[in-house]
Scaffold this motif. Sequence first.
Motif, PDB file in Angstrom:
ATOM      1  N   UNK A 253     -62.214  17.570 -28.036  1.00  0.00           N
ATOM      2  CA  UNK A 253     -61.466  17.637 -26.776  1.00  0.00           C
ATOM      3  C   UNK A 253     -61.603  19.015 -26.141  1.00  0.00           C
ATOM      4  N   UNK A 254     -61.446  20.063 -26.954  1.00  0.00           N
ATOM      5  CA  UNK A 254     -61.604  21.424 -26.446  1.00  0.00           C
ATOM      6  C   UNK A 254     -63.025  21.659 -25.940  1.00  0.00           C
ATOM      7  N   UNK A 255     -64.004  21.202 -26.709  1.00  0.00           N
ATOM      8  CA  UNK A 255     -65.399  21.417 -26.330  1.00  0.00           C
ATOM      9  C   UNK A 255     -65.707  20.733 -24.997  1.00  0.00           C
ATOM     10  N   UNK A 256     -65.249  19.497 -24.853  1.00  0.00           N
ATOM     11  CA  UNK A 256     -65.487  18.774 -23.598  1.00  0.00           C
ATOM     12  C   UNK A 256     -64.846  19.495 -22.416  1.00  0.00           C
ATOM     13  N   UNK A 257     -63.653  20.023 -22.640  1.00  0.00           N
ATOM     14  CA  UNK A 257     -62.960  20.743 -21.567  1.00  0.00           C
ATOM     15  C   UNK A 257     -63.714  22.007 -21.200  1.00  0.00           C
ATOM     16  N   UNK A 258     -64.178  22.746 -22.204  1.00  0.00           N
ATOM     17  CA  UNK A 258     -64.924  23.977 -21.927  1.00  0.00           C
ATOM     18  C   UNK A 258     -66.210  23.678 -21.173  1.00  0.00           C
ATOM     19  N   UNK A 259     -66.920  22.635 -21.576  1.00  0.00           N
ATOM     20  CA  UNK A 259     -68.161  22.276 -20.894  1.00  0.00           C
ATOM     21  C   UNK A 259     -67.873  21.909 -19.441  1.00  0.00           C
ATOM     22  N   UNK A 260     -66.815  21.164 -19.205  1.00  0.00           N
ATOM     23  CA  UNK A 260     -66.454  20.788 -17.841  1.00  0.00           C
ATOM     24  C   UNK A 260     -66.153  22.019 -16.979  1.00  0.00           C
ATOM     25  N   UNK A 261     -65.414  22.970 -17.556  1.00  0.00           N
ATOM     26  CA  UNK A 261     -65.092  24.203 -16.818  1.00  0.00           C
ATOM     27  C   UNK A 261     -66.367  24.995 -16.515  1.00  0.00           C
ATOM     28  N   UNK A 262     -67.247  25.088 -17.493  1.00  0.00           N
ATOM     29  CA  UNK A 262     -68.504  25.819 -17.303  1.00  0.00           C
ATOM     30  C   UNK A 262     -69.327  25.183 -16.187  1.00  0.00           C
TER      31      UNK A 262
END
Length: 344
Positions: A253-262
């Motif tokens: 979940x964290x990884x997906x959120x970080x990728x989306x922000x990037x």
Amino acid sequence: MFDLQKLVRPNIQSLAPYSSARDEYSGHEAHVFLDANENPYGAPYNRYPDPLQRKLKDSIAQVKGIPAGSIFLGNGSDEAIDLLYRCFCRPGIDNVVAIEPTYGMYKVCADINDVEYRPVQLDDHYQMNGQKMLDTCDEHTKLIWICSPNNPTGNLMDHDEMMTVINKFEGIVVIDEAYSDFSRQRPWRLDLAHHPNLVVLNTMSKAWASAAIRLGMAFASPEIIAILNKVKYPYNVNQLTQQQAIQTLQATTDISRWVRIILEERTHMVEAFRQLPICEEVFPTDANFFLARVTDAPSIYNYLVDKGIIVRNRTRVQLCNNCLRITIGTRNENAELLGALRQY
């Protein structure tokens, strides 16, 4: 016709691999370990790690959709790159073909292993020509290197051109997908079953925010993975790395959120960078960075260094004259870079 056995170096084919203490009792439960000359005190780090990283591979298999038997793990992707040379390329005899420009370790490892490196220049849009790459091969070409999305250009290679190479080359095609998590294109690893000559590289260093633990992955047929495991050092991935990687893989979940922000920041950064007086062109990107041609890359790079802001000056790389490669950072970091460049 692809024949793996004909590609393997003869000395590797006949190699008797080192048998580690932890391999020899595999398949049995044990609780007293008096086999590996370890110190019995200082648990849990007094024991050697699993040489085949079984628990970690099971976690990766679930996340990546790849059978555990098709996964090789190494000390960064660079270990897998080096092992492919050592397993398949005879020093002073064989050669490899690669797109140019691309990730520099392919050539470094070729030079270390005394293997001829044949670069094939991309076109003006940083795209490859599959037939041109095949025409550069001869009977001693064992590997073809394709990085997609490519580094330092950031763009995906054309799918049809890549298929031309995969379908016609009788050696091993290595596709480096270090940046694939930032792209919407279907990962090549999911097509391994259809392409026995394919090796796909991946890493924990980019989207998974784990560059410090040094964990790289190679996905391939079980037969190719078995050859890599035969040659690798027995305990090439330490216990701390294995534990941290398992924890990180649970934080999807964290990884997906970080990728989306990037990706959101990437869109903002590209648009803002194009408005700068120093900018001449920003090239299309499917990675967590972009390549931009500027008015004077060395001077701008030095100016940013003086301000404590580090980007990558790629002006000496083929086809990248006066280009800077800029990684997408946090919103504050990106704003600081843009603010500095507006004052240049």
